[in-house]
Design a protein around this motif. Structure first.
Motif, PDB file in Angstrom:
ATOM      1  N   ASP A   3       0.822  -1.212   0.000  1.00  0.00           N
ATOM      2  CA  ASP A   3       0.000   0.000   0.000  1.00  0.00           C
ATOM      3  C   ASP A   3       0.857   1.264   0.000  1.00  0.00           C
ATOM      4  O   ASP A   3       0.329   2.350   0.167  1.00  0.00           O
ATOM      5  CB  ASP A   3      -0.901   0.022   1.232  1.00  0.00           C
ATOM      6  N   SER A   4       2.135   1.131  -0.157  1.00  0.00           N
ATOM      7  CA  SER A   4       2.999   2.313  -0.121  1.00  0.00           C
ATOM      8  C   SER A   4       2.843   3.102  -1.420  1.00  0.00           C
ATOM      9  O   SER A   4       2.644   2.529  -2.481  1.00  0.00           O
ATOM     10  CB  SER A   4       4.454   1.902   0.088  1.00  0.00           C
ATOM     11  N   PRO A   5       2.924   4.435  -1.317  1.00  0.00           N
ATOM     12  CA  PRO A   5       2.758   5.264  -2.516  1.00  0.00           C
ATOM     13  C   PRO A   5       3.919   5.052  -3.486  1.00  0.00           C
ATOM     14  O   PRO A   5       5.042   4.726  -3.090  1.00  0.00           O
ATOM     15  CB  PRO A   5       2.745   6.699  -1.984  1.00  0.00           C
ATOM     16  N   LEU A  10       4.994  10.312  -4.509  1.00  0.00           N
ATOM     17  CA  LEU A  10       5.817  11.012  -3.524  1.00  0.00           C
ATOM     18  C   LEU A  10       6.414  12.297  -4.107  1.00  0.00           C
ATOM     19  O   LEU A  10       6.461  13.335  -3.440  1.00  0.00           O
ATOM     20  CB  LEU A  10       6.929  10.093  -3.005  1.00  0.00           C
ATOM     21  N   LEU A  11       6.861  12.238  -5.352  1.00  0.00           N
ATOM     22  CA  LEU A  11       7.415  13.436  -5.992  1.00  0.00           C
ATOM     23  C   LEU A  11       6.339  14.506  -6.182  1.00  0.00           C
ATOM     24  O   LEU A  11       6.591  15.704  -5.974  1.00  0.00           O
ATOM     25  CB  LEU A  11       8.067  13.074  -7.331  1.00  0.00           C
ATOM     26  N   ARG A  12       5.147  14.107  -6.552  1.00  0.00           N
ATOM     27  CA  ARG A  12       4.048  15.077  -6.710  1.00  0.00           C
ATOM     28  C   ARG A  12       3.684  15.695  -5.354  1.00  0.00           C
ATOM     29  O   ARG A  12       3.400  16.898  -5.260  1.00  0.00           O
ATOM     30  CB  ARG A  12       2.843  14.400  -7.346  1.00  0.00           C
ATOM     31  N   PHE A  13       3.680  14.871  -4.309  1.00  0.00           N
ATOM     32  CA  PHE A  13       3.416  15.376  -2.962  1.00  0.00           C
ATOM     33  C   PHE A  13       4.493  16.393  -2.546  1.00  0.00           C
ATOM     34  O   PHE A  13       4.202  17.468  -2.042  1.00  0.00           O
ATOM     35  CB  PHE A  13       3.362  14.218  -1.960  1.00  0.00           C
ATOM     36  N   ALA A  14       5.756  16.038  -2.808  1.00  0.00           N
ATOM     37  CA  ALA A  14       6.866  16.927  -2.453  1.00  0.00           C
ATOM     38  C   ALA A  14       6.748  18.254  -3.213  1.00  0.00           C
ATOM     39  O   ALA A  14       6.994  19.327  -2.648  1.00  0.00           O
ATOM     40  CB  ALA A  14       8.200  16.250  -2.767  1.00  0.00           C
TER      41      ALA A  14
END
Length: 116
Positions: A3-5, A10-14
């Motif tokens: 279930d990890s992104p 993660l790059l879009r979140f950052a």
């Protein structure tokens, strides 16, 4: 299954975090700029409202009764003493005629035409 992104998530979140932090920092800097512009406007307003420097000054003694010297308006010694008041040209001439000493640094007697 995991279930990890994904790395892309993660790059879009950052990127979103950096955008939010940059927007906050820019708002803060814009506030600082606006405050500095306000201060500069106030300083300029104060300079325009300041009365012109006097042409002649009379320096009083420590007891404020005796007159110690006559100065030109820009004399450094008059500014240093802090005991001067502005006077007209006629008042400065009259003080010199009454034998009030002329400042040896700015020589108001010469500027007023009493000595050449």
């Amino acid at each position: 299954m995991t279930d990890s992104p994904s790395r892309l998530d993660l790059l879009r979140f950052a990127r979103r975090v950096v955008e939010q932090q940059a927007a906050t920092a820019l708002r803060q800097i814009d506030g600082w700029i606006a405050e500095e512009e306000r201060r500069e406007t106030e300083r300029q307003r104060g300079e325009r409202a300041r009365p012109p420097a006097p042409d002649w000054l009379i320096q009083h003694g420590l007891n404020r009764e005796h007159v110690d010297a006559v100065h030109t308006g820009g004399c450094w010694a008059a500014k240093k003493s802090g005991r001067c008041k502005p006077v007209s040209r006629d008042q400065a001439l009259e003080a010199l005629r009454q034998l009030v000493p002329a400042c040896p640094h700015c020589r108001p007697d010469t500027m007023l035409g009493l000595l050449d």
